[in-house]
Design a protein around this motif. Structure first.
Motif, PDB file in Angstrom:
ATOM      1  N   THR A  64       4.254  16.691  10.056  1.00  0.00           N
ATOM      2  CA  THR A  64       4.743  17.543   8.971  1.00  0.00           C
ATOM      3  C   THR A  64       6.262  17.611   8.909  1.00  0.00           C
ATOM      4  O   THR A  64       6.814  18.125   7.940  1.00  0.00           O
ATOM      5  N   PHE A  65       6.945  17.109   9.935  1.00  0.00           N
ATOM      6  CA  PHE A  65       8.407  17.155   9.930  1.00  0.00           C
ATOM      7  C   PHE A  65       8.943  16.220   8.855  1.00  0.00           C
ATOM      8  O   PHE A  65       8.640  15.031   8.835  1.00  0.00           O
ATOM      9  N   VAL A 119       5.146   8.874   9.302  1.00  0.00           N
ATOM     10  CA  VAL A 119       4.716   9.179   7.951  1.00  0.00           C
ATOM     11  C   VAL A 119       4.567  10.689   7.807  1.00  0.00           C
ATOM     12  O   VAL A 119       3.836  11.323   8.579  1.00  0.00           O
ATOM     13  N   VAL A 120       5.277  11.260   6.849  1.00  0.00           N
ATOM     14  CA  VAL A 120       5.200  12.699   6.582  1.00  0.00           C
ATOM     15  C   VAL A 120       3.970  12.957   5.713  1.00  0.00           C
ATOM     16  O   VAL A 120       3.803  12.322   4.667  1.00  0.00           O
ATOM     17  N   VAL A 121       3.115  13.866   6.173  1.00  0.00           N
ATOM     18  CA  VAL A 121       1.943  14.257   5.395  1.00  0.00           C
ATOM     19  C   VAL A 121       1.876  15.776   5.321  1.00  0.00           C
ATOM     20  O   VAL A 121       2.272  16.472   6.257  1.00  0.00           O
ATOM     21  N   MET A 139       0.852  -1.191   0.000  1.00  0.00           N
ATOM     22  CA  MET A 139       0.000   0.000   0.000  1.00  0.00           C
ATOM     23  C   MET A 139       0.885   1.237   0.000  1.00  0.00           C
ATOM     24  O   MET A 139       1.970   1.235   0.587  1.00  0.00           O
ATOM     25  N   THR A 140       0.416   2.275  -0.663  1.00  0.00           N
ATOM     26  CA  THR A 140       1.187   3.507  -0.782  1.00  0.00           C
ATOM     27  C   THR A 140       0.444   4.682  -0.169  1.00  0.00           C
ATOM     28  O   THR A 140      -0.779   4.699  -0.080  1.00  0.00           O
ATOM     29  N   LEU A 141       1.241   5.661   0.222  1.00  0.00           N
ATOM     30  CA  LEU A 141       0.747   6.962   0.653  1.00  0.00           C
ATOM     31  C   LEU A 141       1.769   7.955   0.142  1.00  0.00           C
ATOM     32  O   LEU A 141       2.925   7.930   0.576  1.00  0.00           O
TER      33      LEU A 141
END
Length: 145
Positions: free
Chosen positions: A136-137, A89-91, A53-55
């Motif tokens: 966000t980092f 996970v960076v979003v 799975m990807t993000l």
């Protein structure tokens, strides 16, 4: 000190994990955390044995908890111990991601907040006990000193 990003052709880090019910987690990770199904390979019984799975440009891989070479990769609750790892996970739109995770049923362990190091992030647990940090980092982006 900011580390310089070096390219190693073909090298990537992709977290891998085990779930008791991989099919359920395909749906849940998509609904709650926004992951997209990249590939799913089924075993003889039709159940997923390897899922990708990807993000964004990141990927996770997982499969069922089996008694095989990766048998030590079991869901945290099976271990009867605290979780000893998590994925960060960076979003970009952390507020929207947080709202989606809450709506999708993620157990929020640390509420969305700004940190002293300039990130905005939260910590959640999925239905099978894995911890996920979203924020966000981005360590690849040069930080202001």
């Amino acid at each position: 000190m900011q580390a310089e990003r070096k390219s190693m052709s073909g090298s990537r880090i992709i977290p891998g994990m085990r779930y008791r019910d991989p099919q359920k987690m395909i749906d849940w990770l998509g609904e709650a955390f926004g992951f997209n199904l990249h590939a799913s390979y089924d075993g003889p019984d039709g159940a997923p044995v390897h899922v990708q799975m990807t993000l964004g440009d990141g990927m996770i891989m997982f499969g069922p908890a089996l008694d095989d070479d990766y048998g030590q990769l079991v869901k945290p609750a099976v271990l009867g111990q605290p979780v000893n790892q998590s994925a960060y996970v960076v979003v970009e739109d952390i507020d929207a991601h947080y709202a989606k995770a809450k709506e999708g049923g993620a157990e929020i362990l640390r509420e969305l907040a700004d940190t002293e190091y300039g990130s905005r992030e939260y910590l959640a647990r999925d239905p099978e006990g894995h911890l996920w940090s979203f924020g966000t980092f981005d360590p690849w982006v040069p930080q202001e000193q």
